[in-house]
Design a protein around this motif. Structure first.
Motif, PDB file in Angstrom:
ATOM      1  N   LEU A  99       0.827  -1.212   0.000  1.00 16.80           N
ATOM      2  CA  LEU A  99       0.000   0.000   0.000  1.00 16.80           C
ATOM      3  C   LEU A  99       0.858   1.259   0.000  1.00 16.80           C
ATOM      4  N   PRO A 100       0.308   2.375  -0.517  1.00 16.69           N
ATOM      5  CA  PRO A 100       1.060   3.636  -0.498  1.00 16.69           C
ATOM      6  C   PRO A 100       1.380   4.110   0.917  1.00 16.69           C
ATOM      7  N   ASP A 101       0.498   3.800   1.873  1.00 19.42           N
ATOM      8  CA  ASP A 101       0.749   4.193   3.266  1.00 19.42           C
ATOM      9  C   ASP A 101       2.057   3.575   3.749  1.00 19.42           C
ATOM     10  N   VAL A 102       2.221   2.302   3.446  1.00 18.12           N
ATOM     11  CA  VAL A 102       3.422   1.574   3.862  1.00 18.12           C
ATOM     12  C   VAL A 102       4.636   2.157   3.128  1.00 18.12           C
ATOM     13  N   ALA A 103       4.432   2.507   1.866  1.00 19.47           N
ATOM     14  CA  ALA A 103       5.527   3.086   1.073  1.00 19.47           C
ATOM     15  C   ALA A 103       6.016   4.380   1.720  1.00 19.47           C
ATOM     16  N   GLU A 104       5.066   5.168   2.232  1.00 19.03           N
ATOM     17  CA  GLU A 104       5.457   6.438   2.864  1.00 19.03           C
ATOM     18  C   GLU A 104       6.298   6.197   4.125  1.00 19.03           C
ATOM     19  N   VAL A 105       5.921   5.199   4.893  1.00 19.89           N
ATOM     20  CA  VAL A 105       6.683   4.867   6.109  1.00 19.89           C
ATOM     21  C   VAL A 105       8.106   4.444   5.715  1.00 19.89           C
ATOM     22  N   VAL A 106       8.196   3.591   4.709  1.00 15.03           N
ATOM     23  CA  VAL A 106       9.505   3.082   4.274  1.00 15.03           C
ATOM     24  C   VAL A 106      10.361   4.232   3.738  1.00 15.03           C
ATOM     25  N   GLN A 107       9.733   5.112   2.962  1.00 12.27           N
ATOM     26  CA  GLN A 107      10.488   6.249   2.395  1.00 12.27           C
ATOM     27  C   GLN A 107      11.002   7.164   3.498  1.00 12.27           C
ATOM     28  N   ALA A 108      10.145   7.403   4.491  1.00 12.44           N
ATOM     29  CA  ALA A 108      10.535   8.294   5.589  1.00 12.44           C
ATOM     30  C   ALA A 108      11.719   7.732   6.362  1.00 12.44           C
ATOM     31  N   ILE A 109      11.740   6.429   6.536  1.00  8.55           N
ATOM     32  CA  ILE A 109      12.816   5.810   7.327  1.00  8.55           C
ATOM     33  C   ILE A 109      14.045   5.504   6.456  1.00  8.55           C
ATOM     34  N   GLY A 110      13.789   5.046   5.246  1.00  9.68           N
ATOM     35  CA  GLY A 110      14.897   4.652   4.354  1.00  9.68           C
ATOM     36  C   GLY A 110      15.575   5.819   3.679  1.00  9.68           C
ATOM     37  N   GLY A 111      14.843   6.931   3.543  1.00  6.57           N
ATOM     38  CA  GLY A 111      15.410   8.139   2.937  1.00  6.57           C
ATOM     39  C   GLY A 111      16.039   7.884   1.578  1.00  6.57           C
ATOM     40  N   GLU A 112      17.278   8.355   1.426  1.00  4.63           N
ATOM     41  CA  GLU A 112      17.940   8.268   0.116  1.00  4.63           C
ATOM     42  C   GLU A 112      18.441   6.858  -0.208  1.00  4.63           C
ATOM     43  N   PHE A 113      18.325   5.955   0.744  1.00  8.39           N
ATOM     44  CA  PHE A 113      18.871   4.610   0.516  1.00  8.39           C
ATOM     45  C   PHE A 113      17.828   3.613   0.009  1.00  8.39           C
ATOM     46  N   VAL A 114      16.645   4.113  -0.225  1.00  2.00           N
ATOM     47  CA  VAL A 114      15.606   3.207  -0.729  1.00  2.00           C
ATOM     48  C   VAL A 114      14.934   3.774  -1.976  1.00  2.00           C
ATOM     49  N   ASP A 115      14.509   2.846  -2.797  1.00  2.00           N
ATOM     50  CA  ASP A 115      13.715   3.186  -3.973  1.00  2.00           C
ATOM     51  C   ASP A 115      12.405   2.427  -3.772  1.00  2.00           C
ATOM     52  N   VAL A 116      11.326   3.147  -3.430  1.00  2.00           N
ATOM     53  CA  VAL A 116      10.090   2.489  -2.974  1.00  2.00           C
ATOM     54  C   VAL A 116       8.988   2.589  -4.014  1.00  2.00           C
ATOM     55  N   GLN A 117       8.286   1.511  -4.207  1.00  2.00           N
ATOM     56  CA  GLN A 117       7.058   1.572  -5.021  1.00  2.00           C
ATOM     57  C   GLN A 117       5.986   0.698  -4.402  1.00  2.00           C
ATOM     58  N   SER A 118       4.749   1.166  -4.553  1.00  2.00           N
ATOM     59  CA  SER A 118       3.619   0.447  -3.976  1.00  2.00           C
ATOM     60  C   SER A 118       2.893  -0.345  -5.064  1.00  2.00           C
ATOM     61  N   LEU A 119       2.447  -1.536  -4.730  1.00  2.00           N
ATOM     62  CA  LEU A 119       1.700  -2.342  -5.705  1.00  2.00           C
ATOM     63  C   LEU A 119       0.309  -1.739  -5.941  1.00  2.00           C
ATOM     64  N   LEU A 120      -0.376  -1.435  -4.858  1.00  2.00           N
ATOM     65  CA  LEU A 120      -1.721  -0.868  -4.992  1.00  2.00           C
ATOM     66  C   LEU A 120      -1.645   0.651  -5.015  1.00  2.00           C
ATOM     67  N   LYS A 121      -2.692   1.253  -5.586  1.00  2.00           N
ATOM     68  CA  LYS A 121      -2.728   2.716  -5.666  1.00  2.00           C
ATOM     69  C   LYS A 121      -3.423   3.316  -4.445  1.00  2.00           C
ATOM     70  N   GLY A 122      -4.094   2.484  -3.684  1.00  2.00           N
ATOM     71  CA  GLY A 122      -4.806   2.974  -2.502  1.00  2.00           C
ATOM     72  C   GLY A 122      -6.292   3.150  -2.744  1.00  2.00           C
ATOM     73  N   SER A 123      -6.705   3.078  -4.003  1.00  2.00           N
ATOM     74  CA  SER A 123      -8.134   3.223  -4.312  1.00  2.00           C
ATOM     75  C   SER A 123      -8.823   1.862  -4.327  1.00  2.00           C
ATOM     76  N   GLU A 124      -8.028   0.792  -4.333  1.00  2.00           N
ATOM     77  CA  GLU A 124      -8.596  -0.558  -4.352  1.00  2.00           C
ATOM     78  C   GLU A 124      -8.907  -1.003  -2.926  1.00  2.00           C
ATOM     79  N   ASP A 125      -9.678  -2.080  -2.806  1.00  2.00           N
ATOM     80  CA  ASP A 125      -9.894  -2.679  -1.495  1.00  2.00           C
ATOM     81  C   ASP A 125      -8.850  -3.786  -1.337  1.00  2.00           C
ATOM     82  N   PRO A 126      -7.885  -3.603  -0.433  1.00  2.00           N
ATOM     83  CA  PRO A 126      -6.789  -4.583  -0.350  1.00  2.00           C
ATOM     84  C   PRO A 126      -7.204  -5.976   0.114  1.00  2.00           C
ATOM     85  N   HIS A 127      -8.428  -6.108   0.653  1.00  2.00           N
ATOM     86  CA  HIS A 127      -8.897  -7.457   0.983  1.00  2.00           C
ATOM     87  C   HIS A 127      -9.109  -8.271  -0.298  1.00  2.00           C
ATOM     88  N   TYR A 128      -9.523  -7.560  -1.357  1.00  2.00           N
ATOM     89  CA  TYR A 128     -10.017  -8.259  -2.546  1.00  2.00           C
ATOM     90  C   TYR A 128      -9.091  -8.136  -3.760  1.00  2.00           C
TER      91      TYR A 128
END
Lengths: 294, 351
Positions: free
Chosen positions: A27-56
């Motif tokens: 999820l993009p939420d998780v991507a934001e957490v990873v980016q905030a902590i990983g900073g310049e040492f990570v290249d982050v991308q989220s599978l979902l856009k956040g508009s989908e229902d991740p259960h389904y």
């Protein structure tokens, strides 16, 4: 000699850039957490856009490809992605990001979950999550807790940067805490409801009194009798708003509003990577939710 | 009594260990109930359990996984239980790859890779029945899949199985001249708001014990457009061509296809229409050496109600016509009711 040293510095910079950790999140939420902590040492991308229902969601082949190339995969956990992430991990053939691998990161592992069901758990209770409610990304405190898992996994991958990740994590937690104070000051302590238990952590975080969910059992649309019962309860308790996501059934929401007179608002429950979205970050999403409380 | 306590104390840790190990085994059961009502032939018009399956799966150790599936089928009024699939494999041992060894449904086409209760419709289209059997082809052997190191998704599956039998069989079969071998190349295209398309090219070959050589070529397509929590449009299709050359006989060529679009009417109700086509390309008049035109076509509308992810009800109507040049058309119609129940582990949301 000076030129040689300069070249080495430039080359080492280029190498550092090339060795960024490739992190894939669900999820993009998780991507934001990873980016905030990983900073310049990570290249982050989220599978979902956040508009989908991740259960389904489904194990799409493009997701499989992204996970195949990843150094780390970060998920919410608590069975939120159980229908599709295990299939993706299996088909990606990437041992390091599979369960048990050094690059598998489950943020829910560091969170004390709400709504952990007791007694006998089976599907007569609906689509229950045995490890608790997985929608903790709407609580800034829980997001802060979950970041510890990101620090652990990033530090395992780049031990020499562990102190940087720890420092970034502390700064991230402070930002969340400051935002929480500002947002809480804007809120009245009112009574609320939700369609599905997706906003429980948000309500809990801000001390809003929730009368529960319109759904009687998770994942199952409520019966007419249930809608009438909850509408009556909402009227009696002077509930001011019901939160629902856009995937909640419109007719059910309309009927509830008609019977109860309670305002129903449809809101995002995840950060969204969409141009038209106004919930592009964790704090923007919190702002939207706070403003939706009358 | 004392010995009993000693025994309990000795067994205690091993029982606890076994229980803890068993927590890592996932279990799932599926019940597939059907009730066909044939218009022309009512002898098998009854509600019955088409299959009941029990599956166990989980990691064997940090590298290997295993899967075993027992299925009981109603065959001529008698339930026959069998090992449907049983294999061990790994997606951790070889980078970007996965493999399995044992008995499994061959990784070709679309329908052949899914158990019947997971299909988007109740009964197999004619092309599936003719080329793979009603249930599909399961056999013992080895299958290897790998993702190519390209920017786009390319997944290649190759497999070799014993080939003593082909399709659903309870017999040992006979040693083939060339075992069953196949390849499936899969590509994917993200069409943004329009949806997403997965397509594959397939080849399967085999030469049986009587030296009958079979070659199958096929394309499979799956298009999905998602909205919120549902797939609001699904289009699934397979197109296959088969040639068979038996000793001393002319080559037999056949081709068939189906296309199945399905729309979501609500979050729980889905309406689909399958169109089936099948023809024997090499058919000739018995009395003269000229081609005899023939086409089998069918229309199968299906209405599916998904009560939850684990329970569905389906009602479908089949209209099937066999036309053969110089002969009168044969019409077959049937209504089918289906109920599928899934117990245990959460089913995978495959694309």
């Amino acid at each position: 000699m000076k030129h040689l040293i300069l070249s080495l510095i430039i080359l080492s910079g280029a190498y550092a850039h090339a060795t960024k950790l490739k992190v894939v999140t669900t999820l993009p939420d998780v991507a934001e957490v990873v980016q905030a902590i990983g900073g310049e040492f990570v290249d982050v991308q989220s599978l979902l856009k956040g508009s989908e229902d991740p259960h389904y969601s489904e194990a799409r082949p493009d997701f499989i490809l992204k996970v195949n190339r990843a150094d780390i995969v970060c998920a919410v956990g608590l069975d939120l992605e159980i229908g599709w992430l295990p299939k993706i991990l299996e088909k990606a053939g990437n041992a390091k990001v599979q369960s048990g691998g050094p690059g598998f990161c489950v943020l829910g592992a560091k969170v004390t979950a709400l709504d952990i069901p007791g007694g006998v758990i089976n599907r007569s209770l609906g689509d229950v999550h045995p490890h608790g409610n997985p929608h903790f990304m709407l609580s800034l405190e829980k997001i802060a807790d979950s970041g510890a898992e990101v620090v652990r996994v990033l530090s395992l991958a780049l031990p020499e940067k562990a102190s940087v990740f720890e420092k970034n994590y502390e700064a991230f937690k402070r930002r969340l805490s400051d935002s929480k104070k500002e947002l809480a000051a804007q809120l009245k302590k009112v009574k609320v409801l939700e369609y599905h238990k997706e906003f429980t952590y948000f309500f809990n975080s801000y001390g809003l009194e929730s009368l529960g969910s319109l759904e009687e059992k998770p994942g199952m649309p409520p019966s007419a009798a249930r809608i009438a019962k909850v509408a009556q309860l909402a009227k009696e308790n002077k509930v001011v708003v019901l939160f629902a996501t856009v995937s909640a059934p419109h007719k059910v929401l309309e009927r509830f509003q008609e019977l109860s007179g309670v305002r129903v608002v449809q809101l995002p429950s995840y950060v969204q990577n969409l141009d038209k979205s106004s919930a592009k970050s964790i704090i923007e999403l919190q702002n939207i939710l706070v403003k939706a409380i009358p | 009594m004392k010995h009993f306590f000693f025994l309990l104390m000795a067994l205690g840790p091993s029982i606890a260990f076994a229980q803890s190990l068993l927590q890592n085994i996932q279990t799932a059961a599926a019940i597939d109930i059907t009730a066909p009502f044939n218009f022309e032939n009512s002898t098998e018009n009854k509600l019955d359990i088409r299959s009941a399956e029990l599956a166990f799966f989980g990691p064997l150790d940090p590298t290997f996984d295993a899967y075993v599936n027992f299925a009981a089928h109603n065959e001529d009024g008698e339930f026959t239980a069998e090992v449907h699939e049983a294999y061990m494999g790994s997606s951790k041992l070889i980078p970007s790859s996965r493999f399995k060894v044992g008995k499994f449904f061959l990784g070709v086409g679309r329908l052949n890779q899914y158990h019947q209760h997971d299909w988007a419709f109740t009964s197999a289209p004619r092309v599936q029945r003719e080329f793979f059997g009603e249930e599909g082809v399961a056999d013992s052997g080895a299958e290897f899949s790998t993702l190519l190191p390209t920017d786009r998704f390319w997944d290649i599956t190759v497999g070799v199985t014993n080939g003593y039998t082909y399709g659903h069989s309870h017999e040992a079969g006979a040693k083939p001249h060339v075992p069953t071998h196949y390849v499936h190349v899969v590509n994917f295209a993200d069409l943004a708001e329009t949806g997403a398309l997965q397509w594959g090219f397939n080849y399967l070959g085999r030469t049986d014990a009587l030296a009958t050589q079979t070659q199958l070529y096929g394309l499979d397509f799956t298009f999905k457009r998602s909205a919120g929590r549902i797939t609001d449009l699904l289009v699934q299709s397979e197109i296959w061509y088969r040639n068979q050359k038996a000793v001393g006989e002319p080559t037999k060529e056949e081709a068939g296809a189906y296309v199945f679009p399905q729309w979501a009417l609500t979050e729980q109700v889905f309406l689909g229409l399958r169109v089936d086509l099948f023809t024997e390309l090499s058919r000739k008049f018995q009395t003269e050496d000229s081609s005899q035109g023939n086409l089998n076509y069918g229309l199968v509308p299906a209405l599916t109600y998904k009560h939850s992810e684990f329970t569905l009800f389906r009602l479908s109507y089949g209209y099937d016509v066999q036309t053969i040049q110089g002969e009168s058309d044969q019409l077959q119609q049937k209504i089918e009711l289906q109920l599928v129940s899934i117990l245990g582990a959460h089913p995978a949301h495959s694309f």
